[in-house]
Design a protein around this motif. Structure first.
Motif, PDB file in Angstrom:
ATOM      1  N   ALA A   1     -43.879  37.122 -30.175  1.00 57.99           N
ATOM      2  CA  ALA A   1     -42.484  36.679 -30.228  1.00 57.99           C
ATOM      3  C   ALA A   1     -41.761  37.184 -28.995  1.00 57.99           C
ATOM      4  CB  ALA A   1     -41.791  37.201 -31.484  1.00 57.99           C
ATOM      5  N   ALA A   2     -40.989  36.320 -28.371  1.00 54.27           N
ATOM      6  CA  ALA A   2     -40.214  36.708 -27.193  1.00 54.27           C
ATOM      7  C   ALA A   2     -38.747  36.416 -27.458  1.00 54.27           C
ATOM      8  CB  ALA A   2     -40.693  35.962 -25.960  1.00 54.27           C
ATOM      9  N   GLY A   3     -37.911  37.434 -27.268  1.00 52.44           N
ATOM     10  CA  GLY A   3     -36.475  37.243 -27.425  1.00 52.44           C
ATOM     11  C   GLY A   3     -36.097  36.780 -28.818  1.00 52.44           C
ATOM     12  N   ILE A   4     -35.221  35.777 -28.889  1.00 52.32           N
ATOM     13  CA  ILE A   4     -34.736  35.296 -30.173  1.00 52.32           C
ATOM     14  C   ILE A   4     -35.819  34.542 -30.934  1.00 52.32           C
ATOM     15  CG2 ILE A   4     -33.854  33.053 -29.427  1.00 52.32           C
ATOM     16  CD1 ILE A   4     -32.070  35.628 -31.722  1.00 52.32           C
ATOM     17  N   GLY A   5     -36.972  34.322 -30.306  1.00 58.39           N
ATOM     18  CA  GLY A   5     -38.110  33.740 -31.008  1.00 58.39           C
ATOM     19  C   GLY A   5     -38.584  34.580 -32.178  1.00 58.39           C
ATOM     20  N   ILE A   6     -38.132  35.829 -32.256  1.00 57.33           N
ATOM     21  CA  ILE A   6     -38.504  36.684 -33.375  1.00 57.33           C
ATOM     22  C   ILE A   6     -37.993  36.125 -34.700  1.00 57.33           C
ATOM     23  CG2 ILE A   6     -36.451  38.161 -33.275  1.00 57.33           C
ATOM     24  CD1 ILE A   6     -40.106  39.254 -34.002  1.00 57.33           C
ATOM     25  N   THR A   7     -36.941  35.295 -34.678  1.00 57.52           N
ATOM     26  CA  THR A   7     -36.378  34.793 -35.929  1.00 57.52           C
ATOM     27  C   THR A   7     -37.364  33.929 -36.704  1.00 57.52           C
ATOM     28  OG1 THR A   7     -35.353  32.942 -34.729  1.00 57.52           O
ATOM     29  CG2 THR A   7     -34.000  34.905 -35.118  1.00 57.52           C
ATOM     30  N   ALA A   8     -38.181  33.160 -35.999  1.00 59.85           N
ATOM     31  CA  ALA A   8     -39.194  32.353 -36.687  1.00 59.85           C
ATOM     32  C   ALA A   8     -40.400  33.186 -37.089  1.00 59.85           C
ATOM     33  CB  ALA A   8     -39.631  31.193 -35.792  1.00 59.85           C
ATOM     34  N   ILE A   9     -40.745  34.181 -36.284  1.00 59.56           N
ATOM     35  CA  ILE A   9     -41.965  34.962 -36.491  1.00 59.56           C
ATOM     36  C   ILE A   9     -41.804  36.063 -37.538  1.00 59.56           C
ATOM     37  CG2 ILE A   9     -43.536  36.586 -35.338  1.00 59.56           C
ATOM     38  CD1 ILE A   9     -44.061  33.701 -34.558  1.00 59.56           C
ATOM     39  N   TRP A  10     -40.617  36.665 -37.616  1.00 61.14           N
ATOM     40  CA  TRP A  10     -40.423  37.825 -38.476  1.00 61.14           C
ATOM     41  C   TRP A  10     -40.768  37.554 -39.945  1.00 61.14           C
ATOM     42  CZ3 TRP A  10     -40.885  42.301 -40.025  1.00 61.14           C
ATOM     43  CH2 TRP A  10     -40.026  42.972 -40.896  1.00 61.14           C
ATOM     44  N   PRO A  11     -40.347  36.443 -40.567  1.00 55.11           N
ATOM     45  CA  PRO A  11     -40.750  36.196 -41.959  1.00 55.11           C
ATOM     46  C   PRO A  11     -42.264  36.021 -42.113  1.00 55.11           C
ATOM     47  CG  PRO A  11     -38.857  34.843 -41.380  1.00 55.11           C
ATOM     48  CD  PRO A  11     -39.373  35.432 -40.100  1.00 55.11           C
ATOM     49  N   MET A  12     -42.929  35.501 -41.086  1.00 59.19           N
ATOM     50  CA  MET A  12     -44.381  35.367 -41.140  1.00 59.19           C
ATOM     51  C   MET A  12     -45.049  36.740 -41.150  1.00 59.19           C
ATOM     52  SD  MET A  12     -45.160  32.303 -38.465  1.00 59.19           S
ATOM     53  CE  MET A  12     -44.259  30.749 -38.495  1.00 59.19           C
ATOM     54  N   VAL A  13     -44.534  37.638 -40.310  1.00 60.14           N
ATOM     55  CA  VAL A  13     -45.080  38.995 -40.259  1.00 60.14           C
ATOM     56  C   VAL A  13     -44.948  39.660 -41.621  1.00 60.14           C
ATOM     57  CG1 VAL A  13     -44.799  41.285 -39.248  1.00 60.14           C
ATOM     58  CG2 VAL A  13     -44.627  39.251 -37.788  1.00 60.14           C
ATOM     59  N   ALA A  14     -43.757  39.538 -42.228  1.00 60.94           N
ATOM     60  CA  ALA A  14     -43.529  40.143 -43.539  1.00 60.94           C
ATOM     61  C   ALA A  14     -44.460  39.535 -44.586  1.00 60.94           C
ATOM     62  CB  ALA A  14     -42.072  39.968 -43.949  1.00 60.94           C
ATOM     63  N   ALA A  15     -44.674  38.209 -44.506  1.00 59.44           N
ATOM     64  CA  ALA A  15     -45.564  37.544 -45.461  1.00 59.44           C
ATOM     65  C   ALA A  15     -47.007  37.997 -45.270  1.00 59.44           C
ATOM     66  CB  ALA A  15     -45.455  36.024 -45.301  1.00 59.44           C
TER      67      ALA A  15
ATOM     68  N   LEU B   1     -41.603  40.861 -27.364  1.00 60.63           N
ATOM     69  CA  LEU B   1     -41.156  41.013 -25.983  1.00 60.63           C
ATOM     70  C   LEU B   1     -39.645  40.859 -25.887  1.00 60.63           C
ATOM     71  CD1 LEU B   1     -43.795  38.590 -24.385  1.00 60.63           C
ATOM     72  CD2 LEU B   1     -44.068  41.038 -24.824  1.00 60.63           C
ATOM     73  N   GLY B   2     -39.024  41.668 -25.022  1.00 61.49           N
ATOM     74  CA  GLY B   2     -37.586  41.556 -24.795  1.00 61.49           C
ATOM     75  C   GLY B   2     -37.193  42.171 -23.472  1.00 61.49           C
ATOM     76  N   ARG B   3     -35.986  41.846 -23.029  1.00 56.12           N
ATOM     77  CA  ARG B   3     -35.509  42.418 -21.756  1.00 56.12           C
ATOM     78  C   ARG B   3     -35.318  43.920 -21.893  1.00 56.12           C
ATOM     79  NH1 ARG B   3     -30.686  41.144 -20.886  1.00 56.12           N
ATOM     80  NH2 ARG B   3     -30.235  39.818 -22.682  1.00 56.12           N
ATOM     81  N   THR B   4     -34.595  44.324 -22.936  1.00 54.87           N
ATOM     82  CA  THR B   4     -34.410  45.735 -23.270  1.00 54.87           C
ATOM     83  C   THR B   4     -34.415  45.831 -24.791  1.00 54.87           C
ATOM     84  OG1 THR B   4     -31.989  45.628 -23.444  1.00 54.87           O
ATOM     85  CG2 THR B   4     -32.923  46.047 -21.237  1.00 54.87           C
ATOM     86  N   GLU B   5     -34.578  47.025 -25.317  1.00 57.33           N
ATOM     87  CA  GLU B   5     -34.576  47.182 -26.767  1.00 57.33           C
ATOM     88  C   GLU B   5     -33.217  46.813 -27.361  1.00 57.33           C
ATOM     89  OE1 GLU B   5     -36.042  50.880 -28.198  1.00 57.33           O
ATOM     90  OE2 GLU B   5     -38.065  50.573 -27.372  1.00 57.33           O
ATOM     91  N   ASP B   6     -32.137  46.985 -26.600  1.00 56.90           N
ATOM     92  CA  ASP B   6     -30.806  46.635 -27.095  1.00 56.90           C
ATOM     93  C   ASP B   6     -30.659  45.129 -27.344  1.00 56.90           C
ATOM     94  OD1 ASP B   6     -29.998  49.255 -27.036  1.00 56.90           O
ATOM     95  OD2 ASP B   6     -29.021  49.109 -25.074  1.00 56.90           O
TER      96      ASP B   6
END
Length: 352
Positions: free
Chosen positions: A159-173, A186-191
């Motif tokens: 997952a890169a950047g805001i792409g985490i929104t689609a991936i995060w529920p899959m990870v939890a599942a 992946l992200g520019r900074t942790e913030d």
């Protein structure tokens, strides 16, 4: 009545008996009134129950049904088509808990020079704002655990950047199902990385957080083998590089969703005549018809920009369309999806 095979010129006895036996039932069915089909209301009336800043330039909205009723079920990878108060239509991945039928969660990164949807959500949608949603829809389904093939033993998420929104529920599942999984985020900074604490807290040993310069594809795909299924969501440029790398190695499947339009490939210049406004718009070889039209009509409706939602469909009055979308709307010969479809003729005339 079919003829008998053993008694030429005579009706078949078995079929005669069948015909007599079923005649009363057929007569009953013929007299039965078929009820009119009830239209299904697929629009959801929602309100913004809460809005929270979850990362730099990222807000998370919790959406509830306006009448308090349970919300339709969804599965990891699903998204909502949101109609914002301005009338803009946008798609956002659901990133909450699929078992929670009382609310949906989405997260939106502010893009100052985008189409205006993210700015509206950040600046003009306080708690209590009414919204209309359509869906949930799922063009990026997570196939675990019940749909997994026997030859898949591991899942690698990227997952890169805001792409985490689609991936995060899959990870939890995957974690809940006991699947062997690993996430590279992946992200520019942790913030700038949404839901970072939640994700690390799930299982730190399975999560790799990377900030700064982009990892090369070999590093991103480290550990991926013929029994590993890869799920990716991120920018188009990174998607391209990962897809090329995956093509040169054995995997158990590559699944992806992009959150920006695909680059125009193999395009050629053409013109659009906008019939209602009497404008002529030039479309360059490397730009979409939607981009060109929005230069003249910025209010034109669009959403996914990938050719499957049908929001940008417009009527074609003259010309031949080069169809590149995946929506069932593309089956209509008198329309086109201006986000991806192009002209097969020198000029197209649109009902705009």
């Amino acid at each position: 009545m079919p003829a008998s095979l053993t008694r030429p010129g005579k009706p078949d006895r078995l079929m005669s008996v069948y015909h007599l036996a079923t005649r009363p039932f057929a007569a009953l069915v013929a007299r039965t009134k078929i009820p009119a089909t009830e239209p299904i209301d697929r629009d959801l009336a929602l309100i913004v129950a809460s809005s929270d800043r979850v990362a730099e330039d990222v807000v998370s909205l919790r959406l509830e049904s306006a009448d308090g009723s349970p919300l339709p079920r969804w599965y990891p990878g699903a998204h909502l088509d949101l109609v914002l108060p301005s009338g803009r239509q946008r798609q956002y991945s659901l990133c909450g808990d699929p078992a929670d039928h009382s609310s949906y969660r989405i997260a939106v990164r502010r893009i100052a020079d985008g189409g205006g949807g993210s700015v509206e959500i950040h600046d003009s949608m306080p708690e209590g704002t009414a919204l209309t949603a359509r869906g949930p829809r799922n063009g990026f389904p997570f196939a675990y655990p019940h749909l997994a093939r026997a030859d898949i033993s591991r899942v690698a998420f990227i997952a890169a950047g805001i792409g985490i929104t689609a991936i995060w529920p899959m990870v939890a599942a995957a974690a809940a199902a006991g699947v062997d999984w690993h996430l590279t985020y992946l992200g520019r900074t942790e913030d700038t990385m949404a839901f970072l604490d939640e994700i690390i807290g799930l299982d730190p040993s399975r999560v790799r957080i990377h900030t700064g310069p982009r990892l090369d594809t070999e590093d991103l795909l480290a550990g991926v083998d013929a029994r590993t299924s890869v799920y990716f969501c991120g920018p188009s440029a990174l998607l391209h590089d990962v897809r090329v790398a995956v093509e040169h190695r054995a995997t158990a499947g590559f699944h992806f969703e992009r959150f920006s339009p695909a680059p125009v490939l193999g395009g050629r210049a053409f013109q659009l005549r906008l019939d209602r406004t009497q404008h002529t718009v030039a479309v360059a070889p490397d730009e979409s018809a939607l981009t060109a039209v929005r230069g003249t009509l910025p209010e034109v409706a669009y959403s996914c920009q990938q050719g499957f939602c049908g929001t940008c469909r417009v009527r074609v009055l003259a010309g031949e369309v080069d169809r590149r979308g995946h929506s069932t709307f593309g089956e209509d010969p008198d329309s086109m999806l201006i986000c991806v479809d192009r002209a097969a003729s020198e000029t197209l005339t649109l009902d705009l």
